[in-house]
Design a protein around this motif. Structure first.
Motif, PDB file in Angstrom:
ATOM      1  N   GLU A 144       0.802  -1.276  -0.074  1.00  0.00           N
ATOM      2  CA  GLU A 144      -0.152   0.175  -0.104  1.00  0.00           C
ATOM      3  C   GLU A 144       0.847   1.243   0.007  1.00  0.00           C
ATOM      4  O   GLU A 144       1.884   1.439   0.909  1.00  0.00           O
ATOM      5  CB  GLU A 144      -0.849   0.007   1.163  1.00  0.00           C
ATOM      6  N   PRO A 145       0.588   2.176  -1.018  1.00  0.00           N
ATOM      7  CA  PRO A 145       1.416   3.457  -0.971  1.00  0.00           C
ATOM      8  C   PRO A 145       0.915   4.504  -0.031  1.00  0.00           C
ATOM      9  O   PRO A 145      -0.182   4.658   0.020  1.00  0.00           O
ATOM     10  CB  PRO A 145       1.314   3.896  -2.462  1.00  0.00           C
ATOM     11  N   VAL A 146       1.763   4.993   0.958  1.00  0.00           N
ATOM     12  CA  VAL A 146       1.243   6.098   1.772  1.00  0.00           C
ATOM     13  C   VAL A 146       2.399   7.291   1.836  1.00  0.00           C
ATOM     14  O   VAL A 146       3.460   7.030   1.744  1.00  0.00           O
ATOM     15  CB  VAL A 146       1.233   5.258   3.286  1.00  0.00           C
ATOM     16  N   ARG A 147       1.859   8.417   1.928  1.00  0.00           N
ATOM     17  CA  ARG A 147       2.600   9.692   2.026  1.00  0.00           C
ATOM     18  C   ARG A 147       2.654  10.074   3.450  1.00  0.00           C
ATOM     19  O   ARG A 147       1.615   9.817   4.093  1.00  0.00           O
ATOM     20  CB  ARG A 147       2.051  10.779   1.083  1.00  0.00           C
ATOM     21  N   GLY A 148       3.886  10.344   3.955  1.00  0.00           N
ATOM     22  CA  GLY A 148       4.112  10.855   5.186  1.00  0.00           C
ATOM     23  C   GLY A 148       5.103  11.678   5.440  1.00  0.00           C
ATOM     24  O   GLY A 148       5.537  12.377   4.443  1.00  0.00           O
ATOM     25  N   HIS A 149       5.710  12.103   6.612  1.00  0.00           N
ATOM     26  CA  HIS A 149       6.548  12.943   7.109  1.00  0.00           C
ATOM     27  C   HIS A 149       7.321  12.630   8.339  1.00  0.00           C
ATOM     28  O   HIS A 149       6.780  12.034   9.023  1.00  0.00           O
ATOM     29  CB  HIS A 149       5.879  14.287   7.470  1.00  0.00           C
ATOM     30  N   GLU A 150       8.553  12.970   8.091  1.00  0.00           N
ATOM     31  CA  GLU A 150       9.495  12.522   9.260  1.00  0.00           C
ATOM     32  C   GLU A 150       9.878  13.805   9.865  1.00  0.00           C
ATOM     33  O   GLU A 150      10.199  14.898   9.088  1.00  0.00           O
ATOM     34  CB  GLU A 150      10.603  11.881   8.902  1.00  0.00           C
ATOM     35  N   PHE A 151      10.299  13.871  11.157  1.00  0.00           N
ATOM     36  CA  PHE A 151      10.713  14.976  11.923  1.00  0.00           C
ATOM     37  C   PHE A 151      11.325  14.452  13.356  1.00  0.00           C
ATOM     38  O   PHE A 151      10.660  14.302  14.013  1.00  0.00           O
ATOM     39  CB  PHE A 151       9.657  16.102  11.930  1.00  0.00           C
ATOM     40  N   HIS A 152      12.687  14.219  13.249  1.00  0.00           N
ATOM     41  CA  HIS A 152      13.285  13.811  14.635  1.00  0.00           C
ATOM     42  C   HIS A 152      14.720  14.298  14.709  1.00  0.00           C
ATOM     43  O   HIS A 152      15.211  14.331  13.539  1.00  0.00           O
ATOM     44  CB  HIS A 152      12.772  12.240  14.951  1.00  0.00           C
ATOM     45  N   ARG A 153      15.252  14.022  15.750  1.00  0.00           N
ATOM     46  CA  ARG A 153      16.812  14.151  16.163  1.00  0.00           C
ATOM     47  C   ARG A 153      17.136  12.833  16.764  1.00  0.00           C
ATOM     48  O   ARG A 153      18.160  13.103  17.550  1.00  0.00           O
ATOM     49  CB  ARG A 153      17.107  15.369  17.000  1.00  0.00           C
ATOM     50  N   THR A 154      16.622  11.868  16.572  1.00  0.00           N
ATOM     51  CA  THR A 154      16.927  10.434  17.277  1.00  0.00           C
ATOM     52  C   THR A 154      17.183   9.459  16.192  1.00  0.00           C
ATOM     53  O   THR A 154      16.747   9.858  15.171  1.00  0.00           O
ATOM     54  CB  THR A 154      15.934  10.013  18.311  1.00  0.00           C
ATOM     55  N   VAL A 155      17.991   8.484  16.686  1.00  0.00           N
ATOM     56  CA  VAL A 155      18.185   7.168  15.844  1.00  0.00           C
ATOM     57  C   VAL A 155      17.881   5.858  16.788  1.00  0.00           C
ATOM     58  O   VAL A 155      17.836   6.054  17.930  1.00  0.00           O
ATOM     59  CB  VAL A 155      19.471   7.219  15.059  1.00  0.00           C
ATOM     60  N   THR A 156      17.232   4.832  16.057  1.00  0.00           N
ATOM     61  CA  THR A 156      17.289   3.560  16.582  1.00  0.00           C
ATOM     62  C   THR A 156      18.318   2.651  16.237  1.00  0.00           C
ATOM     63  O   THR A 156      18.652   2.830  15.039  1.00  0.00           O
ATOM     64  CB  THR A 156      15.717   2.908  16.497  1.00  0.00           C
ATOM     65  N   ASP A 157      18.472   1.821  16.798  1.00  0.00           N
ATOM     66  CA  ASP A 157      19.535   0.575  16.659  1.00  0.00           C
ATOM     67  C   ASP A 157      18.859  -0.781  17.031  1.00  0.00           C
ATOM     68  O   ASP A 157      18.840  -1.045  18.290  1.00  0.00           O
ATOM     69  CB  ASP A 157      20.749   1.042  17.192  1.00  0.00           C
ATOM     70  N   PRO A 158      18.821  -1.412  16.133  1.00  0.00           N
ATOM     71  CA  PRO A 158      18.785  -1.560  14.581  1.00  0.00           C
ATOM     72  C   PRO A 158      17.466  -0.317  14.054  1.00  0.00           C
ATOM     73  O   PRO A 158      16.881   0.248  14.754  1.00  0.00           O
ATOM     74  CB  PRO A 158      18.551  -2.578  14.045  1.00  0.00           C
ATOM     75  N   THR A 159      17.682   0.238  12.944  1.00  0.00           N
ATOM     76  CA  THR A 159      16.660   1.220  12.122  1.00  0.00           C
ATOM     77  C   THR A 159      15.327   0.435  11.545  1.00  0.00           C
ATOM     78  O   THR A 159      14.568   1.051  11.403  1.00  0.00           O
ATOM     79  CB  THR A 159      17.466   1.628  11.061  1.00  0.00           C
ATOM     80  N   HIS A 160      15.531  -1.008  11.784  1.00  0.00           N
ATOM     81  CA  HIS A 160      14.246  -1.462  11.123  1.00  0.00           C
ATOM     82  C   HIS A 160      14.368  -3.044  11.688  1.00  0.00           C
ATOM     83  O   HIS A 160      15.371  -3.645  11.931  1.00  0.00           O
ATOM     84  CB  HIS A 160      14.043  -1.659   9.639  1.00  0.00           C
ATOM     85  N   GLY A 161      13.252  -3.587  11.708  1.00  0.00           N
ATOM     86  CA  GLY A 161      13.237  -5.030  12.055  1.00  0.00           C
ATOM     87  C   GLY A 161      13.247  -5.847  10.891  1.00  0.00           C
ATOM     88  O   GLY A 161      13.299  -5.664   9.709  1.00  0.00           O
ATOM     89  N   GLU A 162      13.187  -7.522  11.258  1.00  0.00           N
ATOM     90  CA  GLU A 162      13.209  -8.392  10.163  1.00  0.00           C
ATOM     91  C   GLU A 162      11.751  -8.210   9.031  1.00  0.00           C
ATOM     92  O   GLU A 162      12.166  -8.455   7.816  1.00  0.00           O
ATOM     93  CB  GLU A 162      13.154  -9.832  10.625  1.00  0.00           C
ATOM     94  N   ARG A 163      11.055  -7.662   9.859  1.00  0.00           N
ATOM     95  CA  ARG A 163       9.777  -7.223   8.830  1.00  0.00           C
ATOM     96  C   ARG A 163       9.763  -5.523   9.070  1.00  0.00           C
ATOM     97  O   ARG A 163       9.142  -5.341  10.079  1.00  0.00           O
ATOM     98  CB  ARG A 163       8.531  -7.929   9.141  1.00  0.00           C
ATOM     99  N   PRO A 164      10.060  -4.834   8.237  1.00  0.00           N
ATOM    100  CA  PRO A 164      10.192  -3.872   8.168  1.00  0.00           C
ATOM    101  C   PRO A 164       8.599  -3.251   8.278  1.00  0.00           C
ATOM    102  O   PRO A 164       7.946  -3.669   7.493  1.00  0.00           O
ATOM    103  CB  PRO A 164      11.064  -2.892   7.280  1.00  0.00           C
TER     104      PRO A 164
END
Length: 452
Positions: free
Chosen positions: A391-411
């Motif tokens: 499904e295509p979705v438009r969104g917006h990012e706005f942050h000064r943090t990061v996660t480790d890892p950046t994504h899971g096995e199922r992103p």
């Protein structure tokens, strides 16, 4: 769905660039007009959550966003009409712009710009101009802004940061030469500012007494420096709205079954980023929506079948969030669907800046010196309680943090060739902010999942 033509007075408060004083003028106008006994509807161009909080405090009703990128062009005027109708029909709508008048989505021309929205709602523009170190050239700047897009009507100017009476006279004379009326002038000494932090202004919910004082001061400032009668005359030049108002019940197709599952939506000072339409869509889809404050509520509401944790500033409240171990344990064990955006992503992780969070997702998070900001064209990378894979979705990012890892096995998402976020069991979490008025089926899908 309301479809009769409505002569709603309205105007857009814009500027040549960020930092000229749009929020000061827009918030002050809302509060000053309300003091006059008018019912005022507040709106904000773009995805920003913080300014609408100040607008809501000034107007006494929800501040709502108008963002073509997030919801599509066709929904902008209907959403304006919807917001201006609830809880009662407004006498006037004030729409604060974003960035500079013609600044839109990067690489998309003027799409999603203030000018774009002004055309979509057919409203005149009140231009706020920072006059610091400017004289007669201010008129050339306004003339250029007006000529750049003939479809946008600049109906007046508010002079901001005026240095002296002589400076004001020079500016007024120059703007008279190009036929643009000056509707107000604010001196540098009279400015009122709200406290700011790493992602903009401090949200209203975090500093309620101080926020009330700021809004009162802005109302007094506008009353003393702006010709409110002229502003209202300008707003009344907008033609009638002929499009039907947006209706959340129509958008979701009515309740999803006979049950009314409880959906807990995070709120309070740590989770202030949400769009008013989110809870409206959930309720229209058949949910009983209850707000839960992760700073204070010791447990999820009784009977909770789904949870929505939106954006905010958990990094500012990390110790207090950690101290509420009861709610963290509830979320760690909760087996219903959970949707988390940005702050919610951080809260569901193992730690934030070394402070324990819910431990529901296998990541740690930390602050960085880098701002991640921008619109995104995303594609759902997995089936989840809110989206179908592909499904295509438009969104917006706005942050000064990061996660480790950046994504899971199922992103959760793919965009720009990269995986983002997590889909773990019935949890969908990522940094991406979305506006469900643009994808109302997300609300229905969540309520259906909660009902099961």
């Amino acid at each position: 769905m309301v479809s009769d033509a409505w002569a709603l007075p309205r105007l857009v408060v814009a500027a040549p660039a960020s930092g000229h004083g749009k929020t000061t003028v827009a918030t002050g106008l809302l509060a000053a007009l309300r003091r006059r006994g008018l019912t005022v509807s507040p709106h904000k161009v773009g995805p920003d959550y913080i300014d609408p909080g100040y607008h809501a405090l000034a107007a006494g009703r929800p501040g709502r966003n108008l963002d073509p990128w997030l919801v599509g062009e066709d929904r902008i005027a209907p959403l304006l009409r919807h917001g201006a109708t609830l809880p009662t029909p407004a006498d006037v709508a004030v729409i604060e712009g974003v960035m500079g008048l013609h600044d839109g989505a990067v690489g998309r021309g003027g799409y999603a710009s203030t000018a774009h929205v002004a055309r979509l709602v057919d409203a005149p523009v009140l231009l706020v101009l920072d006059t610091t170190a400017q004289g007669r050239s201010a008129a050339a700047l306004v003339l250029g802004m007006r000529a750049f897009d003939p479809g946008v009507r600049i109906g007046g100017v508010i002079l901001n940061r005026v240095g002296s009476p002589r400076h004001e006279r020079l500016l007024r004379d120059a703007l008279a030469e190009v036929g643009v009326p000056v509707l107000g002038a604010v001196t540098r000494a009279a400015e009122v500012a709200a406290p700011a932090r790493h992602l903009g202004l401090v949200p209203v919910a975090e500093r309620a007494p101080e926020s009330v004082a700021v809004v009162d001061a802005l109302a007094a400032l506008v009353e003393a420096t702006v010709d409110l009668d002229a502003v209202l005359d300008l707003a009344r030049t907008a033609p009638p709205l002929t499009v039907p108002g947006w209706d959340p019940a129509d958008a979701v197709g009515g309740p999803a079954g006979g049950r009314r599952p409880v959906v807990a939506v995070a709120g309070g000072p740590a989770f202030t980023f949400s769009y008013a339409e989110t809870t409206e869509l959930l309720a229209a889809a058949g949910a009983t929506v209850i707000t839960v404050d992760p700073l204070r509520d010791p447990a999820l509401p009784a009977g909770t079948r789904a949870v929505v944790v939106g954006g905010g500033f958990p990094e500012v409240h990390a110790e207090a969030l950690a101290a509420n171990s009861g709610l963290r344990a509830d979320l760690a064990d909760f087996d219903g669907p959970i949707v988390a955006e940005c702050a919610g992503l951080l809260y569901l992780g193992e730690t934030l800046e070394g402070v324990p969070m819910c431990g529901r997702l296998p990541h740690t998070a930390r602050m960085t010196g880098r701002l991640t900001l921008g619109y995104r064209d995303a594609v759902a990378a997995a089936d989840s309680p809110v989206h179908r894979v592909g499904e295509p979705v438009r969104g917006h990012e706005f942050h000064r943090t990061v996660t480790d890892p950046t994504h899971g096995e199922r992103p959760a998402w793919h965009w720009d060739g990269t995986a983002h976020g997590f889909v773990t069991g019935r949890v969908h979490a990522s940094y991406l902010h979305t506006h469900w008025a643009g994808r109302p089926q997300a609300a229905r899908r969540l309520v259906e999942a909660a009902s099961r």
